[in-house]
Scaffold this active site. Structure first.
Site, PDB file in Angstrom:
ATOM      1  N   PRO A  20       0.832  -1.153   0.097  1.00 54.12           N
ATOM      2  CA  PRO A  20       0.002  -0.201   0.084  1.00 54.12           C
ATOM      3  C   PRO A  20       0.976   1.115   0.030  1.00 54.12           C
ATOM      4  O   PRO A  20       1.935   1.212   0.559  1.00 54.12           O
ATOM      5  CB  PRO A  20      -0.692  -0.207   1.308  1.00 54.12           C
ATOM      6  N   ASP A  21       0.345   2.360  -0.721  1.00 47.61           N
ATOM      7  CA  ASP A  21       0.892   3.503  -0.377  1.00 47.61           C
ATOM      8  C   ASP A  21       0.370   4.183   0.822  1.00 47.61           C
ATOM      9  O   ASP A  21      -0.338   3.731   1.525  1.00 47.61           O
ATOM     10  CB  ASP A  21       0.935   4.577  -1.794  1.00 47.61           C
ATOM     11  N   PHE A  22       0.438   5.508   0.925  1.00 44.29           N
ATOM     12  CA  PHE A  22      -0.104   6.268   2.249  1.00 44.29           C
ATOM     13  C   PHE A  22      -1.476   6.710   1.838  1.00 44.29           C
ATOM     14  O   PHE A  22      -2.657   6.603   2.498  1.00 44.29           O
ATOM     15  CB  PHE A  22       0.769   7.238   2.694  1.00 44.29           C
ATOM     16  N   ARG A  23      -1.487   7.497   0.816  1.00 51.22           N
ATOM     17  CA  ARG A  23      -2.823   8.172   0.498  1.00 51.22           C
ATOM     18  C   ARG A  23      -3.877   7.982  -0.491  1.00 51.22           C
ATOM     19  O   ARG A  23      -4.677   8.627  -0.687  1.00 51.22           O
ATOM     20  CB  ARG A  23      -2.202   9.908   0.208  1.00 51.22           C
ATOM     21  N   ASN A  94       9.866   5.946   1.765  1.00 50.75           N
ATOM     22  CA  ASN A  94       9.291   4.539   1.975  1.00 50.75           C
ATOM     23  C   ASN A  94      10.119   3.992   3.298  1.00 50.75           C
ATOM     24  O   ASN A  94      11.389   4.288   3.548  1.00 50.75           O
ATOM     25  CB  ASN A  94       9.473   3.610   1.018  1.00 50.75           C
ATOM     26  N   ASP A  96       9.717   0.733   4.263  1.00 52.03           N
ATOM     27  CA  ASP A  96       9.812  -0.870   4.432  1.00 52.03           C
ATOM     28  C   ASP A  96      10.824  -1.461   3.952  1.00 52.03           C
ATOM     29  O   ASP A  96      11.146  -2.753   3.780  1.00 52.03           O
ATOM     30  CB  ASP A  96       8.565  -0.984   3.195  1.00 52.03           C
ATOM     31  N   HIS A 113      12.874   9.076   5.638  1.00 49.47           N
ATOM     32  CA  HIS A 113      11.860   8.879   6.743  1.00 49.47           C
ATOM     33  C   HIS A 113      12.279   7.551   7.776  1.00 49.47           C
ATOM     34  O   HIS A 113      11.488   6.879   8.170  1.00 49.47           O
ATOM     35  CB  HIS A 113      10.137   8.813   6.428  1.00 49.47           C
ATOM     36  N   THR A 191       5.137   9.174  -5.800  1.00 53.29           N
ATOM     37  CA  THR A 191       4.915   9.814  -4.574  1.00 53.29           C
ATOM     38  C   THR A 191       3.974  11.167  -4.590  1.00 53.29           C
ATOM     39  O   THR A 191       3.993  11.675  -5.947  1.00 53.29           O
ATOM     40  CB  THR A 191       6.219  10.382  -4.034  1.00 53.29           C
ATOM     41  N   CYS A 248       4.168   2.919 -11.581  1.00 52.59           N
ATOM     42  CA  CYS A 248       5.582   2.794 -11.449  1.00 52.59           C
ATOM     43  C   CYS A 248       6.536   1.881 -12.060  1.00 52.59           C
ATOM     44  O   CYS A 248       7.635   1.964 -12.867  1.00 52.59           O
ATOM     45  CB  CYS A 248       6.071   2.833  -9.704  1.00 52.59           C
TER      46      CYS A 248
HETATM   47  P1  OAD Z   1       1.548   8.954  -0.925  1.00 55.73           P
HETATM   48  O1  OAD Z   1       0.563   7.952  -0.783  1.00 55.73           O
HETATM   49  O2  OAD Z   1       1.036  10.497  -0.411  1.00 55.73           O
HETATM   50  O3  OAD Z   1       1.502   9.000  -2.586  1.00 55.73           O
HETATM   51  C1  OAD Z   1       1.915   8.059  -3.250  1.00 55.73           C
HETATM   52  C2  OAD Z   1       1.745   8.663  -4.969  1.00 55.73           C
HETATM   53  O4  OAD Z   1       1.862   7.493  -5.600  1.00 55.73           O
HETATM   54  C3  OAD Z   1       0.136   9.067  -5.044  1.00 55.73           C
HETATM   55  O5  OAD Z   1       0.198  10.135  -5.886  1.00 55.73           O
HETATM   56  C4  OAD Z   1      -0.476   7.761  -5.976  1.00 55.73           C
HETATM   57  O6  OAD Z   1      -1.452   8.110  -7.065  1.00 55.73           O
HETATM   58  C5  OAD Z   1       1.009   7.275  -6.570  1.00 55.73           C
HETATM   59  N1  OAD Z   1       0.949   5.777  -6.754  1.00 55.73           N
HETATM   60  C6  OAD Z   1       0.606   4.869  -5.968  1.00 55.73           C
HETATM   61  N2  OAD Z   1       0.745   3.626  -6.492  1.00 55.73           N
HETATM   62  C7  OAD Z   1       1.063   3.940  -7.676  1.00 55.73           C
HETATM   63  C8  OAD Z   1       1.847   3.068  -8.853  1.00 55.73           C
HETATM   64  N3  OAD Z   1       1.609   1.766  -8.734  1.00 55.73           N
HETATM   65  N4  OAD Z   1       2.096   3.549  -9.931  1.00 55.73           N
HETATM   66  C9  OAD Z   1       2.340   4.940 -10.113  1.00 55.73           C
HETATM   67  N5  OAD Z   1       1.810   5.590  -9.109  1.00 55.73           N
HETATM   68  C10 OAD Z   1       1.385   5.441  -7.968  1.00 55.73           C
HETATM   69  O7  OAD Z   1       2.765   8.418  -0.577  1.00 55.73           O
HETATM   70  P2  OAD Z   1       4.308   9.009  -0.199  1.00 55.73           P
HETATM   71  O8  OAD Z   1       4.565  10.153  -1.166  1.00 55.73           O
HETATM   72  O9  OAD Z   1       5.427   8.204  -0.604  1.00 55.73           O
HETATM   73  O10 OAD Z   1       5.580   9.770   6.296  1.00 55.73           O
HETATM   74  O11 OAD Z   1       4.091   9.386   1.135  1.00 55.73           O
HETATM   75  C11 OAD Z   1       4.898  10.247   1.923  1.00 55.73           C
HETATM   76  C12 OAD Z   1       5.225  10.183   3.401  1.00 55.73           C
HETATM   77  O12 OAD Z   1       3.880  10.340   3.781  1.00 55.73           O
HETATM   78  C13 OAD Z   1       5.500   8.831   3.761  1.00 55.73           C
HETATM   79  O13 OAD Z   1       7.157   8.907   4.074  1.00 55.73           O
HETATM   80  C14 OAD Z   1       4.832   8.915   5.212  1.00 55.73           C
HETATM   81  C15 OAD Z   1       3.570   9.598   4.929  1.00 55.73           C
HETATM   82  O14 OAD Z   1       3.019  10.452   5.922  1.00 55.73           O
HETATM   83  C16 OAD Z   1       6.271   8.948   7.229  1.00 55.73           C
HETATM   84  O15 OAD Z   1       5.986   7.765   7.315  1.00 55.73           O
HETATM   85  C17 OAD Z   1       6.712   9.623   8.335  1.00 55.73           C
END
Ligand code: OAD
Length: 271
Positions: A20-23, A94, A96, A113, A191, A248
């Site tokens: 999973p991503d975060f948002r 990330n 992980d 992070h 991201t 990605c």
């Molecule tokens: P986000 O979840 O904020 O962003 C992920 C981005 O990647 C979004 O724009 C998605 O649309 C895109 N995405 C997800 N899966 C994808 C895929 N398979 N192919 C292409 N695009 C994809 O995650 P980050 O920006 O990495 O902090 O999160 C930043 C920080 O927010 C993390 O490090 C975490 C969190 O708060 C801490 O853990 C302290």
């Protein structure tokens, strides 16, 4: 050349859960924390909250503990950049450790992070490290386990994930200026670029360095655009930013193929 770690996308041919991503609504970590009854999902990475209620964070660590997921094609692509001698550094948000699992050299990675490779006793000065295997066992044993660990070390033990309210690792501050000034291509992968200070890195790249974003959706905020990050602007006067709108893995695959490195990437993935 740079790579920013991806946060997502288990390659379809791996029989493992999707990372999973975060948002991302629906599948992102923040959308799936209801079971912890948090008033807002970001509290899981809030230092003060962790000190008062450690359980949710420990549960999340358990879920994300290295070994649960496999690196994605995008991770192996960054490793390939290192093998080809063109990777200056991989800055990742990330937590992980999949960059390490994909075989990147530690000196090529800045885990901005933090991650679960190390742990320390909270508020210990000088910092007291705790053996990560002891921490893993305690976390996997549940509340009884981490309470016992807390008692044994005289304080809460935390895997070195950077929480809101904590500073980023020294490495992040020490390396970024030279890395960004000397990079000749910035690749930004997977991201939303909304969390500072990490997101601000893109605005520090040398003005003549092209920037490639591989993401499903636009990234960055209006504030960053002020500093020159303009992925969200229509084409026109912005000569340096290119957006691959898609996955990605798909983007990295396409780039590797265009470079004639498709087979090399396949080899790394199947190692
Ligand atoms: P986000 O979840 O904020 O962003 C992920 C981005 O990647 C979004 O724009 C998605 O649309 C895109 N995405 C997800 N899966 C994808 C895929 N398979 N192919 C292409 N695009 C994809 O995650 P980050 O920006 O990495 O902090 O999160 C930043 C920080 O927010 C993390 O490090 C975490 C969190 O708060 C801490 O853990 C302290």
């Amino acid at each position: 050349m740079f790579g920013f770690g991806t946060s997502t996308d288990a390659a379809a041919n791996f029989p493992v859960p999707r990372i999973p991503d975060f948002r991302t609504p629906g599948s992102g970590l923040y959308d799936n924390l209801q079971r912890y009854n948090l008033s807002q999902p970001e509290l899981i990475f809030d230092l003060a909250f962790f000190q008062s209620q450690p359980a949710p964070f420990y549960e999340l660590c358990k879920e994300l503990w290295p070994g649960t997921y496999r690196p994605t094609r995008a991770h192996y692509f960054i490793r390939l950049l290192e093998e080809k001698g063109v990777l200056r550094r991989c800055y990742t948000q990330n937590i992980d450790s999949l960059e390490r699992q994909a075989g990147l050299s530690p000196e090529k990675v800045v885990a901005a992070h933090g991650n679960m490779d190390e742990a320390h006793v909270l508020d210990s000065v000088p910092e007291r490290k705790v053996d990560i295997e002891d921490v893993r066992r305690a976390i996997f044993a549940g509340e009884e386990g981490w309470q016992a660990l807390r008692q044994a070390h005289g304080g809460l033990v935390k895997p070195k994930i950077v929480m809101f309210g904590e500073d980023l690792p020294d490495r992040f501050w020490e390396l970024q200026q030279q890395d960004l000034q000397e990079c000749d291509l910035l690749i930004v992968i997977g991201t939303s670029l909304v969390v500072e200070p990490f997101a601000g890195l893109v605005g520090k790249a040398a003005p003549d360095a092209p920037r490639l974003l591989i993401n499903r959706e636009p990234a960055g905020t209006c504030e960053q655009r002020v500093f020159g990050f303009r992925f969200q602007l229509p084409e026109g006067d912005n000569w340096r930013d290119v957006w691959f709108e898609g996955g990605c893995d798909e983007g990295c695959h396409a780039l590797a193929a265009a470079l004639g490195w498709g087979e090399d990437l396949q080899r790394l993935e199947s190692e």
